[in-house]
Design an enzyme around this catalytic site. Structure first.
Site, mmCIF file in Angstrom:
data_model
loop_
_atom_site.group_PDB
_atom_site.id
_atom_site.type_symbol
_atom_site.label_atom_id
_atom_site.label_comp_id
_atom_site.label_asym_id
_atom_site.label_seq_id
_atom_site.Cartn_x
_atom_site.Cartn_y
_atom_site.Cartn_z
ATOM 1 C CD GLU A 264 9.706 0.591 5.582
ATOM 2 O OE1 GLU A 264 9.407 0.690 4.382
ATOM 3 O OE2 GLU A 264 9.298 1.391 6.442
ATOM 4 C CB ALA A 265 9.308 -6.399 1.741
ATOM 5 C CB SER B 103 5.375 -0.238 9.997
ATOM 6 O OG SER B 103 6.276 -0.029 8.925
ATOM 7 N N GLY C 36 -0.538 2.107 7.068
ATOM 8 C CA GLY C 36 -0.448 1.221 8.222
ATOM 9 C C GLY C 36 0.286 -0.080 7.980
ATOM 10 N N GLY D 33 0.837 -1.190 0.000
ATOM 11 C CA GLY D 33 0.000 0.000 0.000
ATOM 12 C C GLY D 33 0.871 1.238 0.000
ATOM 13 N N PRO D 34 0.278 2.431 -0.182
ATOM 14 C CG PRO D 34 -1.277 4.171 -0.321
ATOM 15 C CD PRO D 34 -1.158 2.674 -0.417
ATOM 16 C CG MET D 35 4.915 6.432 1.806
ATOM 17 S SD MET D 35 6.047 7.833 1.731
ATOM 18 C CE MET D 35 6.623 7.876 3.431
ATOM 19 C CG ASP D 36 0.998 8.633 5.979
ATOM 20 O OD1 ASP D 36 1.918 8.319 6.750
ATOM 21 O OD2 ASP D 36 0.844 9.796 5.556
#
Length: 244
Positions: free
Chosen positions: A125-126, A54, A52, A47-50
């Site tokens: 962070e794959a 992580s 969730g 998914g994009p940043m932000d």
């Protein structure tokens, strides 16, 4: 426990054959964690940043550990710049930093040699891993019966696939987009990660540059819909359309 010719040969917790016996097989039809042998899977959550990623990675680790499974958490280039998985809502967990030289299979084998059970890997962070690491993830699943859960971006700031993400799309047993919705400033669904430098949407540069989504960062990232990513429009709060 005994082995016979009906038990498939594998590297996952093998039994050692006695002289004259059939080749080494799996310890049992079920692994020591109670799950069926040869049922491991490689799963990619993106998914994009932000959105969730992580946070979901740490929740996944918690859920499995709570049921008695044992795993390793890995990351690469976390926003903290340290060997840990951190989230924007304040959660954190120590992790193993994945370097170019690290072989994930060796990591698991060394843990087993030290008497540490490894049932699964959480790979945060794959998208920043190497393609060879993705191949190693598949080997862990197929030959070692270890579950691998990978979390990461799909595309970079130019909307091009990260090489590792592309390989995960190709090899993963399942691919799922994380359903936490991220919005562009216009209210449409945010799809793409724009890199913002000197107040402009960057179109050139290294594929990986550390930054965050906070406005005070020298290099920051902002999730945009496709329309505004292509237009280089960061929204009214940034002075309207910013030429790229």
């Amino acid at each position: 426990m005994t082995t016979d010719d009906a038990v498939p040969t594998c590297l996952a917790r093998p039994t050692l054959p006695a002289a004259g016996d059939s080749p080494a097989g799996c310890v049992a039809a079920r692994g020591v964690d109670g799950r069926p042998a040869h049922a491991a899977a490689l799963r990619f959550y993106w998914g994009p940043m932000d959105c969730g990623k992580s946070t979901m990675a740490l929740q996944m680790n918690y859920n499995h550990a709570r049921q008695g499974r044992r795993g390793l958490v890995t990351t690469r280039i976390d926003r903290s710049l340290g060997p840990q998985v951190t989230t924007r809502i304040g959660l954190a967990h120590e992790a193993i930093e994945v370097t170019d030289a690290l072989d994930l299979r060796t990591l698991v084998r060394d843990a087993w040699a030290d008497g540490v059970r490894v049932d699964y890997l959480i790979c945060d962070e794959a998208s920043f891993y190497g393609v060879e690491h993705v191949e190693q993830m598949a080997d862990l699943v197929d030959s070692y019966d270890v579950d691998v859960y990978a979390f990461g971006l799909a595309t970079d700031f130019r909307s091009s696939l990260f090489p590792a993400a592309q390989r995960l799309f190709e090899l993963a047993d399942s691919v799922a987009r994380i359903q936490v919705e991220v919005l562009c400033w216009c209210g449409r669904e945010g799809l793409l990660n724009a890199r913002v430098a000197d107040g402009r949407v960057a179109r050139e540069g290294a594929q990986v540059v550390i930054g965050d989504t906070v406005d005070t960062a020298d290099v920051r990232y902002q999730v945009l819909c496709r329309r505004h990513h292509r237009a280089g429009d960061l929204g009214p709060g940034s002075g309207g359309r910013v030429p790229a």
